[in-house]
Design a protein around this motif. Sequence first.
Motif, mmCIF file in Angstrom:
data_model
loop_
_atom_site.group_PDB
_atom_site.id
_atom_site.type_symbol
_atom_site.label_atom_id
_atom_site.label_comp_id
_atom_site.label_asym_id
_atom_site.label_seq_id
_atom_site.Cartn_x
_atom_site.Cartn_y
_atom_site.Cartn_z
ATOM 1 N N TYR A 1 7.797 11.294 -2.104
ATOM 2 C CA TYR A 1 9.140 11.262 -2.687
ATOM 3 C C TYR A 1 9.172 12.104 -3.959
ATOM 4 N N SER A 2 8.066 12.112 -4.695
ATOM 5 C CA SER A 2 7.965 12.956 -5.885
ATOM 6 C C SER A 2 8.014 14.435 -5.487
ATOM 7 N N LEU A 3 7.298 14.777 -4.431
ATOM 8 C CA LEU A 3 7.318 16.146 -3.924
ATOM 9 C C LEU A 3 8.716 16.525 -3.451
ATOM 10 N N LEU A 4 9.388 15.560 -2.810
ATOM 11 C CA LEU A 4 10.760 15.796 -2.352
ATOM 12 C C LEU A 4 11.647 16.189 -3.522
ATOM 13 N N TYR A 5 11.526 15.475 -4.648
ATOM 14 C CA TYR A 5 12.375 15.777 -5.789
ATOM 15 C C TYR A 5 11.987 17.088 -6.462
ATOM 16 N N ALA A 6 10.733 17.476 -6.339
ATOM 17 C CA ALA A 6 10.338 18.798 -6.818
ATOM 18 C C ALA A 6 11.033 19.880 -5.992
ATOM 19 N N VAL A 7 11.121 19.645 -4.690
ATOM 20 C CA VAL A 7 11.851 20.563 -3.813
ATOM 21 C C VAL A 7 13.338 20.529 -4.147
ATOM 22 N N PHE A 8 13.848 19.324 -4.469
ATOM 23 C CA PHE A 8 15.249 19.191 -4.856
ATOM 24 C C PHE A 8 15.577 20.062 -6.072
ATOM 25 N N CYS A 9 14.609 20.209 -6.977
ATOM 26 C CA CYS A 9 14.818 21.070 -8.150
ATOM 27 C C CYS A 9 15.138 22.491 -7.706
ATOM 28 N N ILE A 10 14.404 22.968 -6.730
ATOM 29 C CA ILE A 10 14.619 24.330 -6.214
ATOM 30 C C ILE A 10 15.967 24.422 -5.507
ATOM 31 N N ILE A 11 16.280 23.401 -4.703
ATOM 32 C CA ILE A 11 17.553 23.393 -3.972
ATOM 33 C C ILE A 11 18.728 23.313 -4.944
ATOM 34 N N ALA A 12 18.583 22.508 -6.009
ATOM 35 C CA ALA A 12 19.660 22.376 -6.998
ATOM 36 C C ALA A 12 19.924 23.718 -7.678
ATOM 37 N N LEU A 13 18.856 24.443 -7.984
ATOM 38 C CA LEU A 13 19.014 25.760 -8.594
ATOM 39 C C LEU A 13 19.706 26.713 -7.619
ATOM 40 N N PHE A 14 19.302 26.659 -6.353
ATOM 41 C CA PHE A 14 19.944 27.478 -5.324
ATOM 42 C C PHE A 14 21.417 27.092 -5.182
ATOM 43 N N GLY A 15 21.688 25.776 -5.181
ATOM 44 C CA GLY A 15 23.066 25.304 -5.052
ATOM 45 C C GLY A 15 23.937 25.797 -6.199
ATOM 46 N N ALA A 16 23.398 25.753 -7.422
ATOM 47 C CA ALA A 16 24.156 26.204 -8.590
ATOM 48 C C ALA A 16 24.488 27.688 -8.488
ATOM 49 N N ILE A 17 23.501 28.479 -8.105
ATOM 50 C CA ILE A 17 23.714 29.929 -7.978
ATOM 51 C C ILE A 17 24.683 30.240 -6.840
ATOM 52 N N ASN A 18 24.485 29.584 -5.700
ATOM 53 C CA ASN A 18 25.317 29.831 -4.524
ATOM 54 C C ASN A 18 26.769 29.431 -4.767
ATOM 55 N N TRP A 19 26.959 28.231 -5.358
ATOM 56 C CA TRP A 19 28.316 27.757 -5.601
ATOM 57 C C TRP A 19 29.018 28.593 -6.669
ATOM 58 N N THR A 20 28.286 29.072 -7.671
ATOM 59 C CA THR A 20 28.881 29.925 -8.694
ATOM 60 C C THR A 20 29.381 31.229 -8.087
ATOM 61 N N LYS A 21 28.595 31.804 -7.189
ATOM 62 C CA LYS A 21 29.014 33.036 -6.502
ATOM 63 C C LYS A 21 30.256 32.806 -5.672
ATOM 64 N N GLU A 22 30.279 31.691 -4.942
ATOM 65 C CA GLU A 22 31.443 31.379 -4.100
ATOM 66 C C GLU A 22 32.688 31.140 -4.949
ATOM 67 N N TYR A 23 32.488 30.470 -6.088
ATOM 68 C CA TYR A 23 33.634 30.205 -6.984
ATOM 69 C C TYR A 23 34.205 31.512 -7.525
ATOM 70 N N LYS A 24 33.335 32.420 -7.997
ATOM 71 C CA LYS A 24 33.790 33.681 -8.551
ATOM 72 C C LYS A 24 34.419 34.566 -7.475
ATOM 73 N N LYS A 25 33.896 34.444 -6.267
ATOM 74 C CA LYS A 25 34.425 35.240 -5.165
ATOM 75 C C LYS A 25 35.872 34.836 -4.836
ATOM 76 N N ALA A 26 36.167 33.558 -5.034
ATOM 77 C CA ALA A 26 37.496 33.044 -4.687
ATOM 78 C C ALA A 26 38.537 33.277 -5.779
ATOM 79 N N LEU A 27 38.086 33.725 -6.981
ATOM 80 C CA LEU A 27 39.021 33.944 -8.097
ATOM 81 C C LEU A 27 39.938 35.147 -7.850
#
Length: 217
Positions: free
Chosen positions: A191-217
């Motif tokens: 579960y600790s390893l899972l949350y370490a992976v979640f850190c990477i996914i969260a960073l990806f999510g932030a970058i991906n969602w920011t791009k999508e948000y700016k694209k829609a402006l």
Amino acid sequence: MDFFDINNIFFELWGVKMSHLEFYATLTGLVAVILSAQENVWSWIVGLSNVILAFIMFYQIQLYPDMFLQIFFFITNLIGFWQWKYPKQQEANQKNELKISQLSLQQFGLLSLIGLTGTVLLGTFAKNLHEWVPLVFSQPSAFPYMDSFTTVMSIFATFLLIRKKVEAWWVWLGVDIISTYMYYVKEVKLYSLLYAVFCIIALFGAINWTKEYKKAL
């Protein structure tokens, strides 16, 4: 041994014992977060299985604030699915699902203040829980204030995710870093390893969602 017993070992890898409960809680959690970062509405449905398994696991390892949090997550997974799948017309994207947006600076500041206050209150409650209700909670809460911080901020992050706010992923990143440490110390290594992976996914999510948000402006 019962399937939901944390001591019911599924396998052992590199000297680390893995219970059935921890393994399937980890697997469903990972799938749900990956789908969420990709804006897939079915992430909320997979998440329902994860919160049920996590609730049982956290009770057995005395992370009580995390345990209570799963009740909240169960409800919000249902709400999140509905919000993403059936948005108001003015909030819909080209796929007729909820579009990504951002918080104002004032909204973010207010949420931060409420979050810190909530952490102190919940941490104090968790710290004394084994004394107030000893028949139910026989062991003291592990990391009461740290666990309470991740609990409170997880609540905020979930509401932000339900509304598809970009900031949700930055909050999740902070929660995931702290959770990785707590679960490692409490010997739920996968579960600790899972949350370490979640850190990477969260960073990806932030970058991906920011791009999508700016694209829609």
